[in-house]
Scaffold this motif. Structure first.
Motif, mmCIF file in Angstrom:
data_model
loop_
_atom_site.group_PDB
_atom_site.id
_atom_site.type_symbol
_atom_site.label_atom_id
_atom_site.label_comp_id
_atom_site.label_asym_id
_atom_site.label_seq_id
_atom_site.Cartn_x
_atom_site.Cartn_y
_atom_site.Cartn_z
ATOM 1 N N ASP A 150 33.383 32.062 43.213
ATOM 2 C CA ASP A 150 34.115 33.260 42.788
ATOM 3 C C ASP A 150 35.244 33.637 43.741
ATOM 4 O OD1 ASP A 150 32.327 33.690 40.568
ATOM 5 O OD2 ASP A 150 30.851 34.371 42.051
ATOM 6 N N ALA A 151 35.015 33.484 45.039
ATOM 7 C CA ALA A 151 36.043 33.873 46.022
ATOM 8 C C ALA A 151 36.134 32.815 47.122
ATOM 9 C CB ALA A 151 35.718 35.224 46.643
ATOM 10 N N LEU A 152 37.346 32.552 47.552
ATOM 11 C CA LEU A 152 37.573 31.622 48.662
ATOM 12 C C LEU A 152 37.349 32.375 49.979
ATOM 13 C CD1 LEU A 152 40.669 29.256 48.931
ATOM 14 C CD2 LEU A 152 39.579 30.272 50.904
ATOM 15 N N GLY A 153 36.386 31.900 50.762
ATOM 16 C CA GLY A 153 36.014 32.600 51.991
ATOM 17 C C GLY A 153 36.966 32.328 53.148
ATOM 18 N N HIS A 154 37.201 33.358 53.909
ATOM 19 C CA HIS A 154 37.954 33.304 55.172
ATOM 20 C C HIS A 154 39.039 32.201 55.268
ATOM 21 C CE1 HIS A 154 34.985 30.241 56.106
ATOM 22 N NE2 HIS A 154 34.029 31.110 56.318
ATOM 23 N N LEU A 155 40.040 32.300 54.397
ATOM 24 C CA LEU A 155 41.196 31.394 54.480
ATOM 25 C C LEU A 155 41.823 31.497 55.880
ATOM 26 C CD1 LEU A 155 43.237 29.514 52.939
ATOM 27 C CD2 LEU A 155 44.543 31.579 52.442
ATOM 28 N N THR A 156 42.128 30.355 56.456
ATOM 29 C CA THR A 156 42.621 30.164 57.851
ATOM 30 C C THR A 156 41.480 30.156 58.875
ATOM 31 O OG1 THR A 156 43.122 32.499 58.390
ATOM 32 C CG2 THR A 156 44.896 31.209 57.368
ATOM 33 N N TYR A 157 40.268 29.902 58.406
ATOM 34 C CA TYR A 157 39.097 29.799 59.299
ATOM 35 C C TYR A 157 39.369 28.963 60.558
ATOM 36 C CZ TYR A 157 34.289 28.329 60.607
ATOM 37 O OH TYR A 157 33.121 28.048 61.264
ATOM 38 N N PRO A 158 40.056 27.802 60.488
ATOM 39 C CA PRO A 158 40.269 27.009 61.716
ATOM 40 C C PRO A 158 41.006 27.786 62.806
ATOM 41 C CG PRO A 158 40.858 25.715 59.782
ATOM 42 C CD PRO A 158 40.623 27.122 59.308
#
Ligand SMILES: [Zn+2]
Ligand SMILES: [Zn+2]
Length: 270
Positions: A150-158
Motif C-alpha cells: 500500500d505504501a512505499l516505506g522510508h524512501l531514501t533509507y540508504p
C-alpha cells in the motif's frame, strides 16, 4: 499530539527482531498518547522468510488479533515487507490468509548486499555510493511493479546511514531522473508514499523522504501519503508525527491517508 488526526502507521513490537516492547505495550502507549489511529507493522524480510520470519509473522498476527484497544483508539493490523521483489513467493506467503489493513513495502538491502545499516562505507569512492543508490532505485521500481503493498516505506533509507551515520555527502541531483521514475511509477500504480519521521530523531535530522522530495512528489501529482515514526520501542512511538504533518503541509498537501482494509481513508492535516 498537536494534530487531531495524528496517526502512527509504521512501528515495530518485539515480534520484530529489533523491536523492544510487546504489541500490547505499544498499543497502550498509542492510547496514552491520544492517537487518532494506530497501525502496528512488524518486519518480514522476504528473502529470509522461511528460516527467520514465518513464525514471527504468525505470532505478530495472533498478538494483534488478541489486542483490545480502549478509549476509542482505532487499531489496525499491518506489516512491513522488506524486499518483496527479491522473493515474491515469500511476500505472497506472508500476506496469504491474513487480512492486513496496511502493507508497507520497503527496501532495506539490495540483492547480494547486507542491509544498508551494516554496509561499510569508510573510504568508499563516490562511484561505489552512486552504484548502491542506483541499484536501490532499481529495486524500488521492481517492488512497485510487483505491487501488492500500500505504501512505499522510508524512501531514501540508504541516506539514513550513508549521510546520517557516516557523514558522507550525497548529491541527489545526480539521481533526480531515477527518483522521478520511482515517484511517477508509484503515482501511476496508485500506491502511497510514506513520510517516515525516524530521521528526525537520528543523525540525518530530517524525514525520509525530506521536504524537497515530498514537494517533487506533490508536483508530479502524488496525493497519497502516510505517516509513521518507525518506532522500535514505546518511548519512540509517534515521535515526529506532528512535525511530519507540518512538513506535509509545507509541501502542499492538505490530507494524508490512513489505510483500513487496504483502502486509503483521507484525513485532514489539521
Ligand atoms: Zn524499514
Ligand atoms: Zn520499520
Amino acid at each position: 499530539m498537536q494534530h487531531a488526526f495524528a496517526c502512527d502507521c509504521h512501528n515495530h513490537s518485539a515480534c520484530s527482531p529489533d523491536g523492544h516492547d510487546s504489541a500490547a505495550a505499544m498499543c497502550a502507549r498509542a492510547q496514552a498518547l491520544g492517537l487518532y489511529a494506530y497501525t502496528l507493522t512488524d518486519h518480514c524480510e522476504c528473502q529470509k522468510f522461511e528460516e527467520r520470519y514465518r513464525a514471527r509473522v504468525e505470532t505478530a498476527w495472533e498478538q494483534m488479533g488478541s489486542l483490545t484497544p480502549q478509549n476509542g483508539l482505532r487499531f489496525y493490523r499491518g506489516i512491513e515487507l522488506g524486499q518483496p521483489n527479491q522473493d515474491t513467493a515469500a511476500a505472497d506467503a506472508a500476506l496469504q490468509g491474513r487480512a492486513y489493513d496496511f502493507v508497507i513495502g520497503s527496501i532495506h538491502n539490495i540483492r547480494d548486499f547486507e542491509d544498508f545499516f551494516f554496509l561499510d562505507y569508510t573510504g568508499a569512492p563516490e562511484g561505489y555510493i552512486h552504484s548502491l543508490l542506483t541499484a536501490y532505485w532499481q529495486e524500488l521500481l521492481e517492488m512497485i511493479a510487483w505491487g501488492r503493498f500500500d505504501a512505499l516505506g522510508h524512501l531514501t533509507y540508504p541516506l539514513r546511514y550513508i549521510q546520517g551515520e557516516h557523514g558522507i555527502p550525497v548529491d541527489l541531483q545526480k539521481h533526480q531522473d531515477a527518483i522521478d521514475q520511482v515517484l511517477t511509477a508509484l503515482i501511476k500504480s496508485g500506491k502511497a508514499l510514506e513520510v517516515n519521521t525516524s530521521g528526525l530523531r537520528q543523525k540525518i535530522g530530517r524525514t525520509l523522504p525530506d521536504l524537497p522530495l515530498l514537494k517533487r512528489y506533490h508536483d508530479l501529482g502524488g496525493r497519497l501519503v502516510t505517516l509513521g515514526s518507525d518506532a522500535h520501542c514505546t518511548a519512540d512511538l509517534a515521535k515526529g508525527i506532528d512535525q511530519g504533518m507540518e512538513t506535509l503541509k509545507a509541501a502542499g498537501f492538505t490530507h494524508f491517508a490512513l489505510y483500513v482494509q487496504r483502502r486509503p481513508q483521507m484525513l485532514p492535516l489539521e
